[in-house]
Design a protein around this motif. Structure first.
Motif: not given
Length: 276
Positions: A133-148, A167-173
């Protein structure tokens, strides 16, 4: 090349074994890779319990959060059921006829070897889920920050998310994703701005006729009689978030002609992914 400020000893359980790590804390600013450099643009977010819509100046997308974790979450559920059956088999006197744990007296629990193996396996699954989850959050954060590097989103109550979509929030955070975005945006020289949902009502308002109409959660498209839409509701909210802490109707109307093709491109990519 930076000075080491602290050395921390970390204890971790990896695949049932105890591992020790020495973690070095360095002085200075973290390195930002060239591919992750952030332009000085605004980016609007619409965060949900299981998805996120991102709208920037030159691109937009809508994606589910942490899809890779769903099979792992199902395996954890199966393991928990096996652990519960094993504990009940070893301690039948600790349960009532209805199957609930007895109350009022101190209970002694017997644990089988199978129970210990399952507990160790469950602990490893949780470790893998947290790391992934930490890796996926980091990849998505970098993708967003490349936009602005100036990110705008509504200030949400993630505790309410947990109550309604546990259930959904428990593992997606999604709350952890926002905190990571806040830290990364600050490192990139930007900021994450949160504004009240009461003052903006981004999921209900139309910038064309300036009317606010309450929509049920199952209604995922915004279509107004004034001619705005149809457009995916989350992407539309992300577009409106880019325009300031309070919705600036004039600015939104001026930006709509350039943003509408971006939203349609994002929706077409989403349909291609779903059909594929």
């Amino acid at each position: 090349s930076c000075q080491t400020k602290y050395v921390r000893l970390l204890k971790r359980q990896v695949k049932g074994e105890t591992c020790w790590y020495a973690q070095l804390v360095q002085e200075g600013i973290p390195l930002i890779k060239e591919k992750n450099l952030s332009p000085a643009h605004d980016v609007g977010l619409d965060v949900g319990p299981s998805s996120i819509a991102v709208v920037g100046k030159e691109d937009a997308f809508l994606t589910a959060l942490c899809v890779e974790l769903e099979p792992l979450y199902e395996e954890i559920g199966k393991l928990q059921k096996q652990i519960d059956r094993s504990r009940r088999a070893m301690n039948p006197a600790n349960y009532t006829r209805e199957g609930t744990i007895r109350k009022g007296i101190p209970l002694r629990w017997e644990c089988s070897e199978r129970y210990r193996r399952l507990k160790s396996k469950l602990q490893e699954y949780h470790r893998v889920m947290s790391t992934t989850r930490k890796r996926l959050h980091g990849e998505l954060s970098n993708e967003i920050l490349r936009m602005g590097n100036r990110i705008k989103t509504e200030k949400l109550s993630y505790r309410t998310f947990q109550k309604n979509y546990g259930r959904s929030v428990g593992f997606r955070a999604p709350g952890k994703l926002i905190e990571m975005l806040r830290r990364k945006a600050a490192n990139a020289g930007g900021e994450l701005i949160e504004f009240s949902t009461r003052s903006t009502k981004l999921s209900q308002v139309c910038h064309g006729c300036q009317k606010a109409e309450k929509k049920p959660l199952k209604q995922r498209w915004h279509s107004c009689r004034c001619g705005v839409g149809p457009v995916q509701r989350d992407l539309y909210s992300g577009f409106l978030a880019v325009e300031g802490n309070r919705l600036d109707i004039n600015q939104a109307q001026a930006a709509w002609s350039g943003a509408e093709p971006l939203l349609w491109r994002a929706m077409s990519r989403l349909e291609e992914t779903a059909s594929g």
